[in-house]
Design a protein around this motif. Sequence first.
Motif, PDB file in Angstrom:
ATOM      1  N   THR A 334       0.912  -1.242   0.055  1.00  0.00           N
ATOM      2  CA  THR A 334       0.054  -0.097   0.054  1.00  0.00           C
ATOM      3  C   THR A 334       0.729   1.100  -0.097  1.00  0.00           C
ATOM      4  O   THR A 334       0.267   2.187  -0.103  1.00  0.00           O
ATOM      5  CB  THR A 334      -0.854   0.071   1.232  1.00  0.00           C
ATOM      6  N   GLN A 335       2.299   1.210  -0.118  1.00  0.00           N
ATOM      7  CA  GLN A 335       2.948   2.361   0.002  1.00  0.00           C
ATOM      8  C   GLN A 335       3.082   3.155  -1.211  1.00  0.00           C
ATOM      9  O   GLN A 335       2.453   2.487  -2.349  1.00  0.00           O
ATOM     10  CB  GLN A 335       4.421   1.887   0.269  1.00  0.00           C
ATOM     11  N   VAL A 336       3.212   4.376  -1.363  1.00  0.00           N
ATOM     12  CA  VAL A 336       2.916   5.088  -2.459  1.00  0.00           C
ATOM     13  C   VAL A 336       3.456   4.616  -3.617  1.00  0.00           C
ATOM     14  O   VAL A 336       4.733   4.217  -3.572  1.00  0.00           O
ATOM     15  CB  VAL A 336       3.539   6.629  -2.080  1.00  0.00           C
ATOM     16  N   GLY A 337       2.962   4.599  -4.530  1.00  0.00           N
ATOM     17  CA  GLY A 337       3.527   4.203  -5.903  1.00  0.00           C
ATOM     18  C   GLY A 337       3.501   2.828  -5.918  1.00  0.00           C
ATOM     19  O   GLY A 337       3.433   1.895  -7.253  1.00  0.00           O
ATOM     20  N   LYS A 338       3.565   1.805  -4.991  1.00  0.00           N
ATOM     21  CA  LYS A 338       3.643   0.272  -5.309  1.00  0.00           C
ATOM     22  C   LYS A 338       2.469  -0.269  -5.684  1.00  0.00           C
ATOM     23  O   LYS A 338       2.615  -1.081  -6.647  1.00  0.00           O
ATOM     24  CB  LYS A 338       4.086  -0.201  -3.997  1.00  0.00           C
ATOM     25  N   ARG A 339       1.335   0.184  -5.194  1.00  0.00           N
ATOM     26  CA  ARG A 339       0.182  -0.416  -5.755  1.00  0.00           C
ATOM     27  C   ARG A 339      -0.091  -0.017  -7.166  1.00  0.00           C
ATOM     28  O   ARG A 339      -0.371  -0.961  -8.083  1.00  0.00           O
ATOM     29  CB  ARG A 339      -0.932   0.152  -4.965  1.00  0.00           C
ATOM     30  N   GLN A 340      -0.058   1.266  -7.481  1.00  0.00           N
ATOM     31  CA  GLN A 340       0.275   1.740  -9.039  1.00  0.00           C
ATOM     32  C   GLN A 340       1.149   0.913  -9.769  1.00  0.00           C
ATOM     33  O   GLN A 340       0.548   0.336 -10.874  1.00  0.00           O
ATOM     34  CB  GLN A 340       0.321   2.978  -9.245  1.00  0.00           C
ATOM     35  N   GLU A 341       2.360   0.662  -9.268  1.00  0.00           N
ATOM     36  CA  GLU A 341       3.256  -0.441 -10.296  1.00  0.00           C
ATOM     37  C   GLU A 341       2.625  -1.605 -10.197  1.00  0.00           C
ATOM     38  O   GLU A 341       2.857  -2.221 -11.483  1.00  0.00           O
ATOM     39  CB  GLU A 341       4.407  -0.538  -9.348  1.00  0.00           C
ATOM     40  N   ILE A 342       2.323  -2.292  -9.177  1.00  0.00           N
ATOM     41  CA  ILE A 342       1.651  -3.787  -9.237  1.00  0.00           C
ATOM     42  C   ILE A 342       0.323  -3.856 -10.467  1.00  0.00           C
ATOM     43  O   ILE A 342       0.539  -4.739 -11.328  1.00  0.00           O
ATOM     44  CB  ILE A 342       1.330  -4.126  -8.016  1.00  0.00           C
ATOM     45  N   GLU A 343      -0.428  -3.030 -10.269  1.00  0.00           N
ATOM     46  CA  GLU A 343      -1.408  -2.901 -11.195  1.00  0.00           C
ATOM     47  C   GLU A 343      -1.280  -2.673 -12.399  1.00  0.00           C
ATOM     48  O   GLU A 343      -1.790  -3.241 -13.513  1.00  0.00           O
ATOM     49  CB  GLU A 343      -2.581  -1.981 -10.743  1.00  0.00           C
TER      50      GLU A 343
END
Length: 442
Positions: A334-343
Amino acid sequence: MAARLTRLHHIALNVSNADKVSSDLVFKFKFRLFAARLIDGAKQLAFRKGAAVFIVNEAPSRSSGVRMNENLHITDSQPRDPPLVHVGKHSHGKCLYDFSAHYPVDTVNNVCFEVEDVERSCTALRQLGCDFMVPPTTVHDDCGYVTYSVVKSIVGNVLHTLIDRTKYRGSFLPGFDGVGNDLSVPETDTSCPITHFDHITYVCPKNTTHQVMRWYEKLFGFQRFFIDSDENVDEGFVINQEGIGLRLTAMEYWKCSKAGITLPSVDKNEPDCKFVIAESLSEQGRNQVDTFLEQHGAPGIQHIGLYTNNIVSTAHAMADAGVQFFSPPQAYYTQVGKRQEIEEAGHNPQMLAKHGILLDLSREPSSPPASSENRGYLLQVFTKPIFAEDTFFLELIERRGAKGFGEGNIRALWRSVQAHMEKQEGDSQGEESHKTVQTSQY
């Protein structure tokens, strides 16, 4: 280089209870037992998953007086004609293709390479002062001949068997009987698509990396491989902050480094494997590298990366079978940017979090800047130790255009392993103080 390596043939485990380790490999990690050599004084079992082959050697007990290939151990440096040994079904010889006296703990002790010419390689290695545990020896059965020799490496108890099986038409090696289906039959288990060994990681004492690198470069032609774009040429890839004290340096033995890692192709049956050297930076306090050196009793192989085409499916199948994985804190996903990277990479954060799978965008050396949409990425997860000691474990790794190792993954994996070991140490101290017995985690 003194010896030209053509491919990695197998990796050998030297254990006190082959049945226990074999059961885990088959039922938990989905390897297939395909060959065995069961005779007086030796138990050798071969397991395959894709191109990854493990041989499990049951170590002789101290009281048995049996030593693997002790009659072949030489100390002089003079070339000799290779002895010819017939290994039929009823042969009572000792452990083949290896050499190991009793070791106090279970260990991964031998990385076997195929070479173009064993005798020529050994002649060149002798001239460089290499130590031989087994001189060039030819074994044969009804399917042909195999020549091999066993070399002592510069890393702890790690040995290298050099083998030439070009004159052998059998499914594996002389002395082994086939088990189950013929190797030509495709594997039916698609839930764990493991294809090959991706990398092998050594743990070495502080300030020994350059010595190890020079030895492998001089004797086997290994070349430096940069883990990350920020890696220092002299210092390696260093993480020395936020409670992490680690130096990683990688090398490879193949000649096509510019092409990166490729999967098996028509003209190349198996891809090659990287070797990573891990050192502790003790300024940050005691850590998992120090724990390995203490519990293993010497430098050695800490973990092996198994390449999979689908890490989510593989981890799910293994977890259902009882494999336990190290997991980072939930905040990782849930850290900033990580969720976006995964998706953006096409994965579900909740699905990766279920088994502790990490995703990191690649930052390859000398590559041009790229957006997250077209950059490669790397997926990784560690299993918990598979031996009684906190020494050896396995890693699942999936590469999507990434050739190195992600810094973010390295940090998260380090912390998850460190947290586990600190908990183990706390539990152990609690047992002593309260005189209670707690259930082991694995």
